[in-house]
Design a protein around this motif. Structure first.
Motif, short mmCIF file in Angstrom:
data_model
loop_
_atom_site.label_atom_id
_atom_site.label_comp_id
_atom_site.label_asym_id
_atom_site.label_seq_id
_atom_site.Cartn_x
_atom_site.Cartn_y
_atom_site.Cartn_z
N PRO A 29 -68.23 8.52 -11.18
CA PRO A 29 -67.29 8.44 -12.28
C PRO A 29 -66.05 9.28 -12.02
O PRO A 29 -66.09 10.30 -11.34
CB PRO A 29 -68.09 9.00 -13.47
N ALA A 30 -64.95 8.87 -12.56
CA ALA A 30 -63.71 9.63 -12.44
C ALA A 30 -63.47 10.43 -13.72
O ALA A 30 -64.00 10.11 -14.77
CB ALA A 30 -62.53 8.69 -12.19
N THR A 31 -62.67 11.47 -13.58
CA THR A 31 -62.34 12.27 -14.75
C THR A 31 -60.97 12.88 -14.55
O THR A 31 -60.51 13.04 -13.43
CB THR A 31 -63.36 13.40 -14.99
N THR A 32 -60.29 13.20 -15.63
CA THR A 32 -59.00 13.85 -15.54
C THR A 32 -59.10 15.31 -15.91
O THR A 32 -58.11 16.02 -15.93
CB THR A 32 -57.98 13.16 -16.48
N VAL A 262 -68.12 28.90 -10.37
CA VAL A 262 -69.55 28.68 -10.50
C VAL A 262 -69.79 27.49 -11.42
O VAL A 262 -69.46 27.53 -12.61
CB VAL A 262 -70.26 29.94 -11.06
N ILE A 263 -70.35 26.43 -10.86
CA ILE A 263 -70.69 25.22 -11.63
C ILE A 263 -72.12 24.86 -11.27
O ILE A 263 -72.40 24.45 -10.14
CB ILE A 263 -69.75 24.05 -11.31
N LYS A 264 -73.03 24.98 -12.20
CA LYS A 264 -74.45 24.76 -11.90
C LYS A 264 -74.83 23.29 -11.95
O LYS A 264 -75.83 22.89 -11.37
CB LYS A 264 -75.31 25.58 -12.86
N ASP A 265 -74.06 22.48 -12.66
CA ASP A 265 -74.35 21.05 -12.78
C ASP A 265 -73.65 20.30 -11.65
O ASP A 265 -72.43 20.36 -11.49
CB ASP A 265 -73.86 20.54 -14.13
N THR A 266 -74.44 19.58 -10.84
CA THR A 266 -73.89 18.89 -9.68
C THR A 266 -72.86 17.85 -10.07
O THR A 266 -71.81 17.72 -9.42
CB THR A 266 -75.02 18.21 -8.87
N GLN A 267 -73.11 17.10 -11.13
CA GLN A 267 -72.18 16.07 -11.54
C GLN A 267 -70.82 16.66 -11.92
O GLN A 267 -69.77 16.13 -11.56
CB GLN A 267 -72.75 15.27 -12.72
N GLN A 268 -70.84 17.78 -12.60
CA GLN A 268 -69.59 18.43 -12.99
C GLN A 268 -68.82 18.91 -11.76
O GLN A 268 -67.59 18.80 -11.69
CB GLN A 268 -69.86 19.60 -13.93
N SER A 269 -69.55 19.44 -10.78
CA SER A 269 -68.85 19.91 -9.57
C SER A 269 -68.27 18.74 -8.79
O SER A 269 -67.19 18.86 -8.19
CB SER A 269 -69.81 20.74 -8.70
N ILE A 270 -68.96 17.60 -8.79
CA ILE A 270 -68.43 16.41 -8.11
C ILE A 270 -67.14 15.93 -8.78
O ILE A 270 -66.17 15.58 -8.11
CB ILE A 270 -69.49 15.29 -8.10
#
Length: 555
Positions: A29-32, A262-270
């Motif tokens: 997914p893309a995000t801005t 620090v981002i623990k959620d992989t999807q958020q870091s992607i």
């Protein structure tokens, strides 16, 4: 993993990926949303800032207190010791510009180069003497005080044990430029150890000035390395390192800064990576499949061993049959192939593969014993014996793990496997931030803990001495006199100078750990990472400090 043997055989991997064409965006997914923290330095579009995504907080910047990989990584970015490690994993002189070694291999005389701390004061031999004595001082209560004895520094073990004073440590600043180190025996990997953060210098005057606040904020830190801390607070989710103009080799540093998030959620870091807010992230689980064909995807083999540590002070876990039942009850192949998918391999050992080469020129694991892996039928038999031994029909145990995505998935899977394999065993899950998880295990305030250990130096002893009686890393409080004696003979005793006999003793020691189910190995870590094509020169190592950025660049 595309080539396991080749990847494992290389102790350091440099990614020279500048000039690669940008990959097609994988199906994600893309995000801005911009998740990169605001920073005055990073807002300058001309600055070369490497944006790094991490899944754990920075626990400590105190070289005597730090125990985890990220802390060592960041400390090594800001401070250098007598030696550093080059791209090929070979120790090279750093703050020391010259060294003389006695004929018997027990006395090192280092000449300190002209170098400065970030407050403008010179780096001196006394900075090393002070730091080393602080490390072994029982009042410091360093979890890594043992490593001074591993390095063979004279009287280190006796000082740590409180049997001698710190003034008797075999280190002395003869003058500002001359440091003499005396060993109680030759140590083949001494130079490599000198590149490890525990042996880094500390400016005594600055330390005394800051007192209890030392190394707790960016203002309470000094640097003599490639970068210096600009913004950071313990427990924070962002921190920033800027180029250190006072570093003796500052002209060779191409980056202007390192920006950590620090981002623990992989999807958020992607999402942050795809937005261009991050240049480097680690992947886990299903996300790895989406990126394996991308030129931005890299698989890094690490030396970390992940394992379950049973606390033998907890009722029931002192029973060998119960420990063996638990150790055989979960599917390791499923963990590495179906959950992690990052190049990790199942661990049926206490000493990882391709950590060290023996006197015969072969990797330790090639000639060491093989040990039982998952065997649910045998696990059930051991559980039946344990119930008879303990006079119970069921047991409830708490499984402690850190709150990263991968650790959570592994813990949940192990819970399901154990409970379905061993009827009557219940695992209650307890998630904690990594720093809290480590503290609980150090204090013995846990039942079963999912933990890891990375090698500090290229020898099986970096693992095996953890399980000696009284070791601060012996979380499970296991005790075995035969094991203690064997390890002592191989590290400091009569076998220390007999390479072939020592190697066989190390294998025997590992056999005791496995036969007694002191730990329940799970997997040896592989790292799946994404690195932007405009980034080059990040150095990855499987022993000691895992990542160096001093040769990194960003186009």
């Amino acid at each position: 993993m595309r080539n396991v043997k080749l990847a494992f055989a290389i102790f350091s991997i440099i990614f020279l990926i500048a000039g690669c064409s940008k990959s097609a965006t994988p199906n994600t997914p893309a995000t801005t949303e911009n998740t990169t923290p605001s920073n005055n330095t990073t807002s300058d579009t001309k600055a070369k800032v490497l944006n790094l995504g991490k899944d754990v907080e920075l626990a400590s910047m105190d070289s005597a207190i730090a125990t985890d990989g990220l802390s060592f990584e960041v400390i090594a970015a800001t401070i250098e010791g007598l030696y550093t490690i080059d791209a090929d994993g070979v120790p090279q002189l750093a703050i020391a510009e010259k060294v003389d070694l006695s004929d018997d291999g027990t006395k090192y005389t280092f000449t300190i180069r002209d170098a400065k701390w970030s407050n403008g004061t010179p780096v001196t031999a006394n900075d090393f003497e002070f730091a080393w004595k602080r490390l072994v001082n029982p009042e410091t209560a360093s979890e890594y005080s043992f490593i001074m004895g591993v390095a063979g520094v004279k009287n280190a073990d006796a000082i740590v044990a409180g049997e001698k004073g710190i003034e008797e440590l075999g280190v002395k600043a003869v003058d500002e430029k001359t440091l003499v180190v005396e060993l109680d025996r030759p140590v083949a990997f001494f130079n490599s150890l000198m590149a490890f953060p525990s042996f880094y210098p500390i400016n005594e005057a600055f330390y005394n000035e800051k007192g209890a606040e030392y190394a707790l904020t960016s203002d309470a830190l000094l640097a003599n390395g490639p970068f210096k801390m600009k913004t950071w607070e313990v427990g924070g989710t962002t921190f920033y390192l800027e180029k250190n103009p006072d570093y003796f080799a500052a002209d060779s540093i191409k980056l202007d800064g390192l920006n950590y998030q620090v981002i623990k959620d992989t999807q958020q870091s992607i999402l942050a990576y795809e937005n261009g807010d991050l240049d480097y992230i680690m992947l886990s689980g299903e996300q790895i499949v989406n990126y394996q064909d991308s030129p931005e995807y890299h698989n890094i083999v690490a030396g970390y061993l992940w394992y379950l540590s049973p606390n033998q002070k907890v009722a029931g876990l002192e029973n060998l049959n119960l420990r063996k039942a638990l150790s055989l009850a979960y599917d390791k192949e499923a963990i590495v192939n179906d959950i992690l998918k990052d190049g990790s391999i199942k661990a049926d050992f206490a000493v990882p593969t391709l950590l060290a080469t023996g006197p015969d020129g072969k990797d330790y694991r090639e000639t060491a014993e093989t040990y039982p892996s998952t065997n649910k039928e045998e696990a059930l038999k051991y559980w039946e014996k344990a119930k008879a031994d303990l006079g119970i029909s069921s047991i409830n145990l708490e499984l402690l793990f850190e709150d990263t995505e991968s650790a959570t998935l592994v813990a949940q899977f192990i819970q399901s496997e154990v409970e379905s394999t061993l009827p009557g065993v219940t695992f209650t899950l307890k998630s904690q931030p990594k720093k809290n998880r480590v503290e609980l295990m150090q204090q013995g305030d846990y039942e079963v803990g999912l933990t890891r250990w990375g090698p500090d130096y290229a020898d099986p002893m970096t693992y095996l001495d953890m399980w000696t009686t009284g070791s601060p890393n012996n979380y499970g409080a296991w005790e075995n006199k035969e094991y203690d004696e064997l390890v002592n003979r191989a590290s400091k005793g009569d076998l220390a100078s007999k390479p072939e006999e020592r190697w066989e003793a190390l294998k025997k020691a590992e056999g005791i750990v496995m036969d007694q189910a002191v730990i329940f190995p799970v997997y040896q870590k592989g790292n799946a990472v994404l690195i932007k094509p405009e980034v080059s020169g990040i150095e990855f190592h499987s022993v000691g400090v895992n990542i160096f950025y001093k040769s990194a660049d960003k186009q």
